[in-house]
Design a protein around this motif. Structure first.
Motif, short mmCIF file in Angstrom:
data_model
loop_
_atom_site.label_atom_id
_atom_site.label_comp_id
_atom_site.label_asym_id
_atom_site.label_seq_id
_atom_site.Cartn_x
_atom_site.Cartn_y
_atom_site.Cartn_z
N ALA A 38 0.83 -1.21 0.00
CA ALA A 38 0.00 0.00 0.00
C ALA A 38 0.86 1.25 0.00
O ALA A 38 0.53 2.25 -0.65
N ALA A 39 1.98 1.21 0.71
CA ALA A 39 2.86 2.38 0.79
C ALA A 39 3.43 2.71 -0.59
O ALA A 39 3.40 3.87 -1.02
N CYS A 40 3.96 1.72 -1.27
CA CYS A 40 4.56 1.96 -2.59
C CYS A 40 3.51 2.35 -3.62
O CYS A 40 3.78 3.13 -4.53
N LEU A 43 2.77 6.00 -2.82
CA LEU A 43 3.93 6.83 -3.18
C LEU A 43 4.27 6.74 -4.67
O LEU A 43 5.16 7.44 -5.15
N ARG A 44 3.63 5.82 -5.37
CA ARG A 44 3.82 5.60 -6.81
C ARG A 44 5.28 5.31 -7.15
O ARG A 44 5.88 5.95 -8.00
N ARG A 45 5.78 4.34 -6.42
CA ARG A 45 7.15 3.91 -6.70
C ARG A 45 7.17 2.40 -6.82
O ARG A 45 6.24 1.71 -6.39
N ARG A 46 8.26 1.90 -7.32
CA ARG A 46 8.40 0.46 -7.50
C ARG A 46 8.65 -0.18 -6.14
O ARG A 46 9.50 0.28 -5.37
N CYS A 47 7.91 -1.23 -5.84
CA CYS A 47 8.05 -1.92 -4.55
C CYS A 47 9.20 -2.90 -4.66
O CYS A 47 9.15 -3.88 -5.41
N ALA A 48 10.28 -2.65 -3.92
CA ALA A 48 11.46 -3.51 -3.97
C ALA A 48 11.16 -4.85 -3.32
O ALA A 48 10.19 -5.01 -2.57
N GLU A 49 12.02 -5.80 -3.60
CA GLU A 49 11.81 -7.15 -3.04
C GLU A 49 11.89 -7.14 -1.53
O GLU A 49 11.11 -7.80 -0.85
N LYS A 50 12.80 -6.36 -0.97
CA LYS A 50 12.93 -6.28 0.49
C LYS A 50 12.44 -4.92 0.99
O LYS A 50 13.11 -4.25 1.76
N CYS A 51 11.26 -4.53 0.56
CA CYS A 51 10.67 -3.26 0.97
C CYS A 51 10.38 -3.32 2.47
O CYS A 51 9.72 -4.24 2.95
N PHE A 57 2.25 -2.72 5.77
CA PHE A 57 1.22 -1.99 5.04
C PHE A 57 0.82 -2.81 3.81
O PHE A 57 1.25 -2.54 2.70
N PRO A 58 0.01 -3.84 4.01
CA PRO A 58 -0.38 -4.71 2.88
C PRO A 58 -1.24 -3.94 1.89
O PRO A 58 -1.85 -2.92 2.23
N PRO A 59 -1.30 -4.42 0.65
CA PRO A 59 -2.07 -3.71 -0.38
C PRO A 59 -3.56 -3.64 -0.08
O PRO A 59 -4.26 -2.81 -0.63
N THR A 60 -4.04 -4.50 0.79
CA THR A 60 -5.48 -4.51 1.11
C THR A 60 -5.86 -3.43 2.11
O THR A 60 -7.04 -3.21 2.35
N THR A 66 -2.02 5.65 4.53
CA THR A 66 -2.41 7.03 4.25
C THR A 66 -2.47 7.84 5.54
O THR A 66 -2.00 8.97 5.60
N THR A 67 -3.04 7.25 6.60
CA THR A 67 -3.16 7.94 7.89
C THR A 67 -1.79 8.23 8.47
O THR A 67 -1.50 9.36 8.88
N ALA A 68 -0.92 7.20 8.51
CA ALA A 68 0.42 7.39 9.08
C ALA A 68 1.25 8.35 8.23
O ALA A 68 1.98 9.19 8.77
N HIS A 69 1.14 8.25 6.93
CA HIS A 69 1.91 9.10 6.01
C HIS A 69 1.52 10.57 6.15
O HIS A 69 2.37 11.46 6.09
N ARG A 70 0.24 10.80 6.38
CA ARG A 70 -0.26 12.17 6.50
C ARG A 70 0.36 12.90 7.70
O ARG A 70 0.59 14.11 7.63
N VAL A 71 0.63 12.18 8.78
CA VAL A 71 1.16 12.82 9.99
C VAL A 71 2.68 12.72 10.06
O VAL A 71 3.37 13.71 10.35
N PHE A 72 3.23 11.55 9.79
CA PHE A 72 4.67 11.33 9.99
C PHE A 72 5.51 11.50 8.72
O PHE A 72 6.68 11.82 8.80
N GLY A 73 4.92 11.22 7.57
CA GLY A 73 5.68 11.26 6.33
C GLY A 73 6.37 9.93 6.08
O GLY A 73 6.77 9.22 7.00
N ALA A 74 6.51 9.57 4.81
CA ALA A 74 7.07 8.26 4.44
C ALA A 74 8.51 8.11 4.88
O ALA A 74 8.91 7.06 5.39
#
Length: 196
Positions: A38-40, A43-51, A57-60, A66-74
């Protein structure tokens, strides 16, 4: 939108265009392609093998990131997770998501505001409980005092009421009237037959 499940994509052999015989072709190999976490995705980036974000943050569950990113940032989330041992990362992500949700609701105090509000409610309820317990004890004391008074009056009342009743002028006049009535009605005529 991409499908969030794992897909098996057959890889075709390049020998399709070659002149070799089909008997020497190896079987078709399958390659597993995983959808990005979900994070990648956000963020619209390629999800690395060892992300580092993928296990938490599973895709489901895109709303979680989104909640954590809004306050803390990626970048801060990634930095926090990289500094922690893997055994503590899941709890850290849960804490970050909870704190971020609280910060969105209350930007000034966050979790501390919720804790303070709950503590005030606990204090108010404890004060109400103490007041109710005092009222209950007072009512129990009043009840026991009332029962003691009733018992004392019941012990004293039969003798006093009998004495008062006998010495009262009403009782003596009634008693005298009853005696007079009995004497008046004991004349010999009373026992004569009514018919003959």
């Amino acid at each position: 939108m991409e499908n969030d499940t794992i897909r098996n994509i057959p890889i075709s052999s390049p020998s399709k265009f070659s002149h070799s015989s089909s008997s020497s072709l190896p079987p078709l190999a399958t390659q597993t392609v995983m959808s990005p976490c979900a994070a990648c995705k956000i963020l619209r980036r390629r999800c690395a093998e060892k992300c580092v974000l993928a296990p938490y943050f599973p895709p489901t569950e895109p709303a979680k990131f989104t909640t954590a990113h809004r306050v803390f940032g990626a970048s801060n989330i990634i930095k926090f997770l990289q500094e922690l041992p893997e055994s503590q990362r899941a709890d850290a992500v849960s804490s970050m998501v909870y704190e971020a949700s609280a910060r969105i609701r209350d930007p000034v105090y966050g979790c501390a505001g919720a804790i303070c509000h709950l503590q005030n409610q606990v204090n108010e309820l404890q004060a109400q409980l103490a007041k109710s317990q005092v009222e209950l004890m007072n009512m129990q004391l009043q009840q026991s005092n009332l029962l003691a008074m009733i018992c004392m009056e019941m012990k004293e009342t039969p003798q006093q009421s009998m004495d008062n009743f006998i010495s009262s002028p009403t009782y003596s006049s009634d008693y005298q009237n009853n005696l007079n009535f009995f004497e008046d009605n004991t004349s010999p005529n009373l026992w004569e037959p009514l018919w003959t």
